[in-house]
Design an enzyme around this catalytic site. Sequence first.
Site, PDB file in Angstrom:
ATOM      1  N   ASP A 131      22.437  53.653 -54.480  1.00 38.48           N
ATOM      2  CA  ASP A 131      23.406  52.677 -54.996  1.00 38.48           C
ATOM      3  C   ASP A 131      24.760  53.364 -55.161  1.00 38.48           C
ATOM      4  O   ASP A 131      24.876  54.568 -54.952  1.00 38.48           O
ATOM      5  CB  ASP A 131      22.905  52.063 -56.327  1.00 38.48           C
ATOM      6  CG  ASP A 131      23.369  50.618 -56.500  1.00 38.48           C
ATOM      7  OD1 ASP A 131      24.587  50.364 -56.446  1.00 38.48           O
ATOM      8  OD2 ASP A 131      22.509  49.743 -56.688  1.00 38.48           O
ATOM      9  N   ASP A 140      27.543  54.620 -50.387  1.00 34.10           N
ATOM     10  CA  ASP A 140      28.155  53.326 -50.052  1.00 34.10           C
ATOM     11  C   ASP A 140      27.596  52.959 -48.685  1.00 34.10           C
ATOM     12  O   ASP A 140      27.935  53.592 -47.680  1.00 34.10           O
ATOM     13  CB  ASP A 140      29.678  53.467 -50.013  1.00 34.10           C
ATOM     14  CG  ASP A 140      30.362  52.165 -49.624  1.00 34.10           C
ATOM     15  OD1 ASP A 140      29.683  51.241 -49.110  1.00 34.10           O
ATOM     16  OD2 ASP A 140      31.588  52.071 -49.817  1.00 34.10           O
ATOM     17  N   ASN A 169      18.519  46.295 -49.221  1.00 34.36           N
ATOM     18  CA  ASN A 169      18.681  45.245 -50.223  1.00 34.36           C
ATOM     19  C   ASN A 169      20.101  45.130 -50.774  1.00 34.36           C
ATOM     20  O   ASN A 169      20.453  44.081 -51.327  1.00 34.36           O
ATOM     21  CB  ASN A 169      17.654  45.535 -51.346  1.00 34.36           C
ATOM     22  CG  ASN A 169      17.884  44.726 -52.569  1.00 34.36           C
ATOM     23  OD1 ASN A 169      17.504  43.562 -52.625  1.00 34.36           O
ATOM     24  ND2 ASN A 169      18.542  45.304 -53.569  1.00 34.36           N
ATOM     25  N   TYR A 216      29.357  35.414 -46.184  1.00 33.57           N
ATOM     26  CA  TYR A 216      28.014  35.703 -46.718  1.00 33.57           C
ATOM     27  C   TYR A 216      26.953  35.061 -45.829  1.00 33.57           C
ATOM     28  O   TYR A 216      25.972  35.707 -45.438  1.00 33.57           O
ATOM     29  CB  TYR A 216      27.905  35.179 -48.159  1.00 33.57           C
ATOM     30  CG  TYR A 216      26.630  35.592 -48.876  1.00 33.57           C
ATOM     31  CD1 TYR A 216      26.497  36.848 -49.463  1.00 33.57           C
ATOM     32  CD2 TYR A 216      25.554  34.712 -48.979  1.00 33.57           C
ATOM     33  CE1 TYR A 216      25.330  37.222 -50.131  1.00 33.57           C
ATOM     34  CE2 TYR A 216      24.382  35.072 -49.645  1.00 33.57           C
ATOM     35  CZ  TYR A 216      24.273  36.337 -50.215  1.00 33.57           C
ATOM     36  OH  TYR A 216      23.108  36.695 -50.869  1.00 33.57           O
TER      37      TYR A 216
HETATM   38  N1  LIG Z   1      20.712  36.878 -56.828  1.00 30.41           N
HETATM   39  C1  LIG Z   1      20.491  35.927 -55.952  1.00 30.41           C
HETATM   40  O1  LIG Z   1      20.480  34.725 -56.310  1.00 30.41           O
HETATM   41  C2  LIG Z   1      20.234  36.269 -54.501  1.00 30.41           C
HETATM   42  C3  LIG Z   1      19.797  35.255 -53.652  1.00 30.41           C
HETATM   43  C4  LIG Z   1      19.548  35.544 -52.313  1.00 30.41           C
HETATM   44  C5  LIG Z   1      19.731  36.832 -51.851  1.00 30.41           C
HETATM   45  N2  LIG Z   1      20.165  37.801 -52.702  1.00 30.41           N
HETATM   46  C6  LIG Z   1      20.338  39.134 -52.135  1.00 30.41           C
HETATM   47  O2  LIG Z   1      19.614  40.054 -52.913  1.00 30.41           O
HETATM   48  C7  LIG Z   1      20.148  41.367 -52.719  1.00 30.41           C
HETATM   49  C8  LIG Z   1      20.203  42.066 -54.048  1.00 30.41           C
HETATM   50  O3  LIG Z   1      21.164  41.428 -54.870  1.00 30.41           O
HETATM   51  P1  LIG Z   1      20.920  41.090 -56.412  1.00 30.41           P
HETATM   52  O4  LIG Z   1      20.936  39.634 -56.534  1.00 30.41           O
HETATM   53  O5  LIG Z   1      19.799  41.867 -56.928  1.00 30.41           O
HETATM   54  O6  LIG Z   1      22.325  41.572 -57.005  1.00 30.41           O
HETATM   55  P2  LIG Z   1      22.739  42.814 -57.900  1.00 30.41           P
HETATM   56  O7  LIG Z   1      24.229  42.747 -57.944  1.00 30.41           O
HETATM   57  O8  LIG Z   1      21.991  42.802 -59.192  1.00 30.41           O
HETATM   58  O9  LIG Z   1      22.260  44.074 -57.050  1.00 30.41           O
HETATM   59  C9  LIG Z   1      22.909  44.489 -55.890  1.00 30.41           C
HETATM   60  C10 LIG Z   1      23.059  45.996 -55.909  1.00 30.41           C
HETATM   61  O10 LIG Z   1      23.653  46.394 -54.669  1.00 30.41           O
HETATM   62  C11 LIG Z   1      24.574  47.435 -54.958  1.00 30.41           C
HETATM   63  N3  LIG Z   1      25.590  47.548 -53.916  1.00 30.41           N
HETATM   64  C12 LIG Z   1      26.588  46.671 -53.633  1.00 30.41           C
HETATM   65  N4  LIG Z   1      27.358  47.155 -52.646  1.00 30.41           N
HETATM   66  C13 LIG Z   1      26.835  48.353 -52.276  1.00 30.41           C
HETATM   67  C14 LIG Z   1      27.195  49.325 -51.318  1.00 30.41           C
HETATM   68  N5  LIG Z   1      28.277  49.182 -50.537  1.00 30.41           N
HETATM   69  N6  LIG Z   1      26.431  50.422 -51.209  1.00 30.41           N
HETATM   70  C15 LIG Z   1      25.347  50.605 -52.017  1.00 30.41           C
HETATM   71  N7  LIG Z   1      24.959  49.713 -52.949  1.00 30.41           N
HETATM   72  C16 LIG Z   1      25.707  48.606 -53.084  1.00 30.41           C
HETATM   73  C17 LIG Z   1      25.193  47.029 -56.291  1.00 30.41           C
HETATM   74  O11 LIG Z   1      25.845  48.128 -56.937  1.00 30.41           O
HETATM   75  C18 LIG Z   1      23.986  46.485 -57.037  1.00 30.41           C
HETATM   76  O12 LIG Z   1      23.356  47.488 -57.798  1.00 30.41           O
HETATM   77  C19 LIG Z   1      21.488  41.167 -52.011  1.00 30.41           C
HETATM   78  O13 LIG Z   1      21.351  41.497 -50.643  1.00 30.41           O
HETATM   79  C20 LIG Z   1      21.745  39.681 -52.167  1.00 30.41           C
HETATM   80  O14 LIG Z   1      22.544  39.188 -51.130  1.00 30.41           O
HETATM   81  C21 LIG Z   1      20.416  37.552 -54.016  1.00 30.41           C
END
Ligand SMILES: NC(=O)c1ccc[n+]([C@@H]2O[C@H](COP(=O)([O-])OP(=O)(O)OC[C@H]3O[C@@H](n4cnc5c(N)ncnc54)[C@H](O)[C@@H]3O)[C@@H](O)[C@H]2O)c1
Length: 252
Positions: A37, A63, A90, A156
């Site tokens: 992360d 990153d 993820n 997105y």
């Molecule tokens: N929350 C929802 O409703 C939802 C729905 C569908 C899909 N998703 C997908 O689930 C996945 C996880 O998201 P989440 O909802 O747990 O959100 P979250 O924000 O809690 O977690 C995402 C993590 O990704 C990290 N991150 C972001 N950019 C980064 C980078 N450039 N390099 C390394 N790490 C990075 C962030 O620091 C964070 O810890 C994502 O791909 C998101 O698109 C989420």
Amino acid sequence: MGKLDGRTAVITGGASGIGLASARRFAAEGATVVLWDLNAESLALAAKEVENDGGTAHVVEVDVSRRDSVEAAAARTAELAGAVTVLMNNAGILDDYAPILETDEDLWDRIIGVNLTGVYRVTRALLPAMLDAGGGTIVNTCSIAGLVAGGGGTAYTSSKHGVLGLTRQLAFDYGQQGIRVNCICPGAVETGMTKELFAAGEAAVMDSVNSVPAGRYAQPEELANLALFLASEDSSFSHGAAFVADGGWTIR
Ligand SMILES: NC(=O)c1ccc[n+]([C@@H]2O[C@H](COP(=O)([O-])OP(=O)(O)OC[C@H]3O[C@@H](n4cnc5c(N)ncnc54)[C@H](O)[C@@H]3O)[C@@H](O)[C@H]2O)c1
């Protein structure tokens, strides 16, 4: 016997939300997890959560949108934990539902860079060692936005449709070499990405979230169970498939 005994699992975006819940689940099933992360502080807190459950966690700052950073993270992971045989791509960011005329090139590049090119870069960096190890599983976090419109904005939705395509092509190209690749397609989940949105409780947002057949949004642990299924041999005949857990969002 755990379902992931002896496996090393990299989870990108592992410090929060679906990534952290999956890391905890994988570790509880015997995997050594390596959380990738952006931020050292949130990584340390996340690793503590895994360790408090009795699991083993390493952390790597990265990153995923930068090639040099991903290559360094892959090298550091090999030093820390040896060959990776489970990868959960993820990490992801949202575009605030911007339509194309509000999507300037910076926003487009940022979203595609993390959500799609990030998956490409991390997979390219870790797949050779996975092949050398004789195989492995890759779980990509896609979204309902990879299947339908309206789950995000232009960038997105495009990025997540790309993740589904990449999932299928990887499965097609590497299945016979022992690599299984699948993706999860969550609907609305309460995570770092959505917490503020849900807390603000805007009627338009909450109406669309709560009008799904499930009548609610999900907790990250509900997606972690699906990720574990795909990371483990429980899903041994699944290749290149999209597993939807959206409370019924896409059947409306
Ligand atoms: N929350 C929802 O409703 C939802 C729905 C569908 C899909 N998703 C997908 O689930 C996945 C996880 O998201 P989440 O909802 O747990 O959100 P979250 O924000 O809690 O977690 C995402 C993590 O990704 C990290 N991150 C972001 N950019 C980064 C980078 N450039 N390099 C390394 N790490 C990075 C962030 O620091 C964070 O810890 C994502 O791909 C998101 O698109 C989420």
